[in-house]
Design a protein around this motif. Structure first.
Motif, mmCIF file in Angstrom:
data_model
loop_
_atom_site.group_PDB
_atom_site.id
_atom_site.type_symbol
_atom_site.label_atom_id
_atom_site.label_comp_id
_atom_site.label_asym_id
_atom_site.label_seq_id
_atom_site.Cartn_x
_atom_site.Cartn_y
_atom_site.Cartn_z
ATOM 1 N N THR A 12 45.755 53.459 40.010
ATOM 2 C CA THR A 12 44.367 54.535 38.685
ATOM 3 C C THR A 12 42.937 54.282 39.577
ATOM 4 O OG1 THR A 12 43.557 53.142 37.277
ATOM 5 C CG2 THR A 12 45.018 54.113 36.437
ATOM 6 N N PRO A 13 41.968 55.566 39.674
ATOM 7 C CA PRO A 13 40.955 55.009 40.599
ATOM 8 C C PRO A 13 40.081 53.493 39.692
ATOM 9 C CG PRO A 13 40.812 57.505 39.613
ATOM 10 C CD PRO A 13 42.019 56.810 39.197
ATOM 11 N N PRO A 14 39.212 53.361 39.901
ATOM 12 C CA PRO A 14 38.712 51.935 39.558
ATOM 13 C C PRO A 14 38.009 52.204 37.941
ATOM 14 C CG PRO A 14 37.531 52.070 41.199
ATOM 15 C CD PRO A 14 38.754 53.386 41.082
ATOM 16 N N ALA A 15 38.376 51.508 36.667
ATOM 17 C CA ALA A 15 38.384 52.222 35.623
ATOM 18 C C ALA A 15 36.522 52.267 34.935
ATOM 19 C CB ALA A 15 38.578 51.166 34.431
ATOM 20 N N ARG A 37 38.418 39.479 44.478
ATOM 21 C CA ARG A 37 37.627 38.277 44.938
ATOM 22 C C ARG A 37 36.758 38.417 45.710
ATOM 23 N NH1 ARG A 37 39.561 34.015 48.874
ATOM 24 N NH2 ARG A 37 38.510 32.051 47.557
ATOM 25 N N HIS A 38 35.780 37.933 45.108
ATOM 26 C CA HIS A 38 34.101 38.083 45.517
ATOM 27 C C HIS A 38 33.238 39.310 45.591
ATOM 28 C CE1 HIS A 38 34.793 33.564 47.077
ATOM 29 N NE2 HIS A 38 35.830 34.266 47.637
ATOM 30 N N GLU A 39 34.208 39.965 44.533
ATOM 31 C CA GLU A 39 32.807 41.945 44.636
ATOM 32 C C GLU A 39 33.585 41.763 42.798
ATOM 33 O OE1 GLU A 39 34.150 44.853 46.926
ATOM 34 O OE2 GLU A 39 35.245 43.707 48.488
ATOM 35 N N THR A 40 34.147 41.364 42.450
ATOM 36 C CA THR A 40 34.705 42.067 41.099
ATOM 37 C C THR A 40 33.679 41.222 40.486
ATOM 38 O OG1 THR A 40 36.469 42.871 41.650
ATOM 39 C CG2 THR A 40 35.295 42.536 39.064
ATOM 40 N N ALA A 43 31.287 40.039 34.461
ATOM 41 C CA ALA A 43 30.166 41.057 33.367
ATOM 42 C C ALA A 43 31.441 42.906 33.284
ATOM 43 C CB ALA A 43 28.844 41.116 33.519
ATOM 44 N N GLU A 44 32.055 43.155 34.187
ATOM 45 C CA GLU A 44 32.706 43.762 34.827
ATOM 46 C C GLU A 44 33.575 44.251 34.482
ATOM 47 O OE1 GLU A 44 30.284 45.659 39.738
ATOM 48 O OE2 GLU A 44 31.677 44.297 39.298
ATOM 49 N N ILE A 45 34.175 43.566 34.571
ATOM 50 C CA ILE A 45 35.458 42.866 34.037
ATOM 51 C C ILE A 45 35.477 42.712 32.798
ATOM 52 C CG2 ILE A 45 37.512 41.168 33.522
ATOM 53 C CD1 ILE A 45 36.632 40.112 36.310
ATOM 54 N N ILE A 59 46.122 45.021 26.942
ATOM 55 C CA ILE A 59 46.436 43.884 28.408
ATOM 56 C C ILE A 59 46.610 43.163 28.352
ATOM 57 C CG2 ILE A 59 44.014 42.902 30.158
ATOM 58 C CD1 ILE A 59 41.895 44.505 29.357
ATOM 59 N N VAL A 60 47.830 43.223 29.290
ATOM 60 C CA VAL A 60 49.278 42.730 29.922
ATOM 61 C C VAL A 60 49.126 41.091 30.560
ATOM 62 C CG1 VAL A 60 50.692 44.388 28.580
ATOM 63 C CG2 VAL A 60 50.224 44.131 31.103
ATOM 64 N N GLY A 61 47.766 41.486 31.311
ATOM 65 C CA GLY A 61 47.706 40.602 32.745
ATOM 66 C C GLY A 61 46.529 40.960 33.393
ATOM 67 N N ALA A 62 46.414 40.114 34.393
ATOM 68 C CA ALA A 62 45.108 40.364 35.626
ATOM 69 C C ALA A 62 45.908 40.163 37.106
ATOM 70 C CB ALA A 62 44.068 39.767 35.252
ATOM 71 N N VAL A 63 45.319 40.232 37.714
ATOM 72 C CA VAL A 63 45.327 39.639 39.569
ATOM 73 C C VAL A 63 43.621 39.779 39.928
ATOM 74 C CG1 VAL A 63 46.914 40.435 41.317
ATOM 75 C CG2 VAL A 63 48.582 41.465 39.124
ATOM 76 N N MET A 64 44.291 38.977 40.941
ATOM 77 C CA MET A 64 42.724 39.305 41.634
ATOM 78 C C MET A 64 43.435 39.332 43.194
ATOM 79 S SD MET A 64 40.276 35.820 42.766
ATOM 80 C CE MET A 64 39.634 35.863 41.555
#
Length: 66
Positions: A12-15, A37-40, A43-45, A59-64
């Motif tokens: 999807t587009p950025p949340a 990495r180095h951008e997000t 606080a945004e997360i 939320i089942v997980g996260a990926v960098m």
């Protein structure tokens, strides 16, 4: 597609830019957060996590992404 596959991943587009991510995630069984990495920023997360969980999304997980 869900009749033929156990897991579907929908990009999807950025949340924080569009409500599409929240709407699509609410219709699915869960959400995988992808960050840059180095951008997000943390606080945004946190903001995305709050928006999704308040909509009842698991939320089942996260990926960098490097």
């Amino acid at each position: 597609a869900s009749k033929h596959h156990d897991i579907l991943l929908l990009d999807t587009p950025p949340a924080l830019v569009s409500a599409d991510a929240q709407i699509i995630a609410a219709c699915g069984g869960g959400c995988l957060l992808v960050t840059r990495r180095h951008e997000t920023r943390l606080a945004e997360i946190g903001e995305v996590k709050e928006r999704l969980t308040s909509a009842g999304v698991e939320i089942v997980g996260a990926v960098m992404n490097g």
